[in-house]
Design a protein around this motif. Structure first.
Motif, short mmCIF file in Angstrom:
data_model
loop_
_atom_site.label_atom_id
_atom_site.label_comp_id
_atom_site.label_asym_id
_atom_site.label_seq_id
_atom_site.Cartn_x
_atom_site.Cartn_y
_atom_site.Cartn_z
N LEU A 82 0.59 -1.22 0.06
CA LEU A 82 0.23 -0.04 -0.03
C LEU A 82 0.67 1.18 -0.02
O LEU A 82 0.51 2.32 -0.67
N ILE A 99 -9.80 7.53 2.28
CA ILE A 99 -9.86 5.96 2.72
C ILE A 99 -11.10 5.80 3.57
O ILE A 99 -11.62 6.79 3.93
N THR A 103 -11.97 0.21 7.98
CA THR A 103 -10.85 -0.58 7.08
C THR A 103 -10.00 -0.94 8.22
O THR A 103 -10.02 -0.58 9.53
N THR A 107 -4.46 0.52 6.05
CA THR A 107 -4.65 1.55 4.89
C THR A 107 -4.63 3.06 5.58
O THR A 107 -4.01 3.67 4.57
N GLY A 129 -18.03 -1.19 1.82
CA GLY A 129 -17.04 -0.52 1.23
C GLY A 129 -17.30 0.76 0.64
O GLY A 129 -18.41 1.10 0.64
N MET A 166 -11.33 -0.19 -0.25
CA MET A 166 -11.05 -1.49 0.24
C MET A 166 -12.25 -2.52 0.17
O MET A 166 -13.33 -2.02 0.50
N HIS A 167 -11.75 -3.64 -0.41
CA HIS A 167 -12.82 -4.62 -0.69
C HIS A 167 -13.11 -5.55 0.82
O HIS A 167 -12.66 -6.33 0.96
N THR A 168 -14.12 -4.97 1.57
CA THR A 168 -13.98 -5.62 2.85
C THR A 168 -14.47 -6.97 2.88
O THR A 168 -15.54 -7.41 2.17
N GLU A 191 -6.32 0.63 -5.31
CA GLU A 191 -7.54 -0.42 -4.44
C GLU A 191 -6.49 -0.97 -3.34
O GLU A 191 -5.39 -1.50 -3.56
N ASP A 192 -6.93 -0.92 -2.19
CA ASP A 192 -6.44 -2.01 -1.28
C ASP A 192 -7.36 -3.40 -1.29
O ASP A 192 -8.60 -3.49 -0.87
N GLU A 195 -7.67 -7.98 0.88
CA GLU A 195 -8.67 -9.01 1.46
C GLU A 195 -9.28 -9.73 -0.07
O GLU A 195 -10.28 -10.73 0.49
#
Ligand SMILES: *Cc1c(COP(=O)(O)O)cnc(C)c1O
Length: 391
Positions: A82, A99, A103, A107, A129, A166-168, A191-192, A195
Motif C-alpha cells: 500500500l 480512505i 478498514t 490503510t 466498502g 477497500m474490498h471488505t 485499491e486496497d 482481502e
C-alpha cells in the motif's frame, strides 16, 4: 422469540453449521495441503532462501496471470504494498487521501507514511466498502478543481489526490460508479485489495481497476506466504519503479554496489515466495470451499430471526474470505453477549474493526458523515471462515 435468547440461538446455529466442531474453531487458519513442503525444501537444499531466487519471479508471474494484471511485484507485506502504491500514485506530503473509516489500520498508516492525511469517508451497507454515491455528493460540496488539474479541499486548502477503496472481507465495492467519481474529481484510484484475492467485479479481478493495487498474504488471508504482499499495476513504467524502489534502487551490475536514489528494502524473500507459489496453486480449490461454507452458513443463519447474512452483490463474485453476519439495529445491544457466548464456547468470533475515526491517531482527521460506518461497527460479527472447515 425473546431477544435475550439470540446469543444462545446464534451459538447453537453456528455449532450445527460447523461440520466438525472441535474444542476450538479459529476465525481463520491457513491450510497447507499442496506443494508447500516440497518448494520450501528446495529453497533450503539450494540455499536460495533470501531476497533473490526463482520463486519470487515465479510467484510474480503466477499472480499476474491469475489476476489478469499485466504486472505483479511481490513485497514483504500488504502494508508495504500500500505504501509504495500510494507513493507511485503521486501522493505527496500534506495531500489528503480518501480512505474508508471502516478498514484495517494499515490503510490509514500507509497514508501517514507518505506524510499525507487520511480523509475518512463512509461505506455503503450492501458492500461495506466505499459508497460512490455518498462520496460524489460529499465531494461536490467540499472540492474544487484548480487550474493545475487537481482537486482541492475548500475547507483545508489541501490537495486531494488519491482514493483508496477497500474490498471488505473480499466483497468488491461498486467499482464502475467509483471510477466515474474518480474521473469527475481527477482522483487516482489505489485499491486496497488485501482481502480480495479471488474476488471479481463484473468478471474482472479486483485490483485491476485502480492505477495500482495492494494484495496481502498475511497468515490470516485467503492464501499466505507467512508475511507478504504484492503490488498490481497495468503500467509498465510504474511496475519498474515499484521493483526499483522496493529493492534499494540498486543498478543491476555483476559486482558494483550502485544505488541511484533513496529507496526501500521491501523485498519478499524467496522462502516466502515458495510458500506463495504452493498456496496460489490451491486457490481455485480454496474458493470452492469458501463458497460452500458461505452457503451452509447462509442456509442455517437465515433461519434465525433478525440475523442478516452478508452476501455478494449480483454482478460480483466474492472470495468469501471472512464470513460476516449483520444484526438488526434493534439487537445491537446484544453484540457483546453474542461475542462472549461464542468465544466462551470455543467458536472464535469478533467484531469488525474499530473505525479509524475512533483511533487516537486518526480521530482528528477530516471526515464526512460516517453514519453507516458507525451502524455497521455495532452490528457486524465475523464468524469462523477457514477452508479447513470444509474438508
Ligand atoms: C491485511 C490487510 C492489509 C495488509 O496487511 P499486512 O499484514 O501488512 O500484509 C491492508 N489492508 C487491509 C484491509 C487488510 O485486511
Amino acid at each position: 422469540m425473546s431477544r435475550e435468547r439470540l446469543p444462545t440461538l446464534i451459538l447453537e446455529t453456528l455449532q450445527q453449521a460447523l461440520s466438525n466442531p472441535k474444542n476450538f474453531t479459529a476465525l481463520h487458519e491457513p491450510a497447507f495441503q499442496g506443494s508447500e513442503w516440497e518448494y520450501i525444501k528446495e529453497c533450503l537444499d539450494t540455499g536460495w532462501v533470501s531476497s533473490v531466487g526463482q520463486y519470487v519471479d515465479q510467484f510474480e508471474r503466477n499472480l499476474a496471470e491469475y489476476t489478469g494484471s499485466p504486472y505483479a511485484i511481490a513485497v514483504m507485506n500488504g502494508t508495504a504494498a500500500l505504501h509504495i502504491s500510494l507513493l507511485l500514485a503521486g501522493v505527496q506530503a500534506n495531500d489528503e487521501v480518501l480512505i474508508p473509516s471502516l478498514t484495517f489500520v494499515a490503510t490509514a498508516n500507509a497514508v501517514s507514511y507518505c506524510g499525507a492525511i487520511p480523509h475518512l469517508i463512509d461505506v455503503a451497507n450492501q458492500t461495506m466498502g466505499v459508497d460512490p454515491v455518498k462520496l460524489d455528493q460529499y465531494l461536490q460540496e467540499i472540492v474544487y478543481v484548480k487550474t493545475d488539474g487537481y482537486a482541492y479541499n475548500r475547507q483545508t486548502g489541501r490537495r486531494i489526490s488519491v482514493v483508496v477503496p477497500m474490498h471488505t472481507f473480499g466483497h468488491p465495492v461498486e467499482l464502475d460508479a467509483l471510477v466515474e467519481v474518480c474521473e469527475r474529481y481527477r482522483l487516482v484510484m489505489v485499491e486496497d485489495a488485501a482481502e480480495s484475492l479471488g474476488s471479481y467485479y463484473k468478471g474482472h479481478h479486483t485490483g485491476t481497476y485502480g492505477k495500482l493495487a495492494a494484495l496481502s498474504f498475511n497468515g490470516n488471508k485467503i492464501i499466505t506466504t507467512g508475511g507478504g504482499g504484492a503490488v498490481l499495476t497495468a503500467d509498465e513504467g510504474i511496475a519498474k519503479r515499484v521493483k526499483h524502489l522496493t529493492t534499494t534502487a540498486k543498478i543491476p551490475h555483476r559486482w558494483a554496489f550502485h544505488h541511484d536514489e533513496t529507496a526501500f528494502n521491501m523485498r519478499m524473500p524467496n522462502l516466502n515466495a515458495a510458500l506463495g507459489c504452493a498456496q496460489l496453486e490451491q486457490l481455485p480449490d480454496f474458493l470452492i470451499r469458501k463458497r460452500k461454507l458461505a452457503q451452509r452458513y447462509k442456509e442455517s443463519l437465515l433461519q434465525v430471526d433478525g440475523v442478516q447474512w452478508f452476501e455478494e452483490q449480483n454482478h460480483v463474485s466474492s472470495n468469501y474470505w471472512l464470513n460476516a453476519i449483520i444484526l438488526d439495529q434493534s439487537d445491537e445491544r446484544l453484540r457483546n453477549q453474542i461475542l462472549d457466548a461464542t468465544n466462551e464456547a470455543g467458536i472464535m468470533t469478533r467484531p469488525i474493526w474499530t473505525p479509524m475515526h475512533r483511533l487516537l491517531m486518526y480521530q482528528d482527521c477530516p471526515r464526512m458523515d460516517l453514519s453507516t460506518t458507525e451502524e455497521l461497527e455495532m452490528r457486524v460479527i465475523n464468524i469462523p471462515s477457514s477452508v479447513t472447515l470444509m474438508e
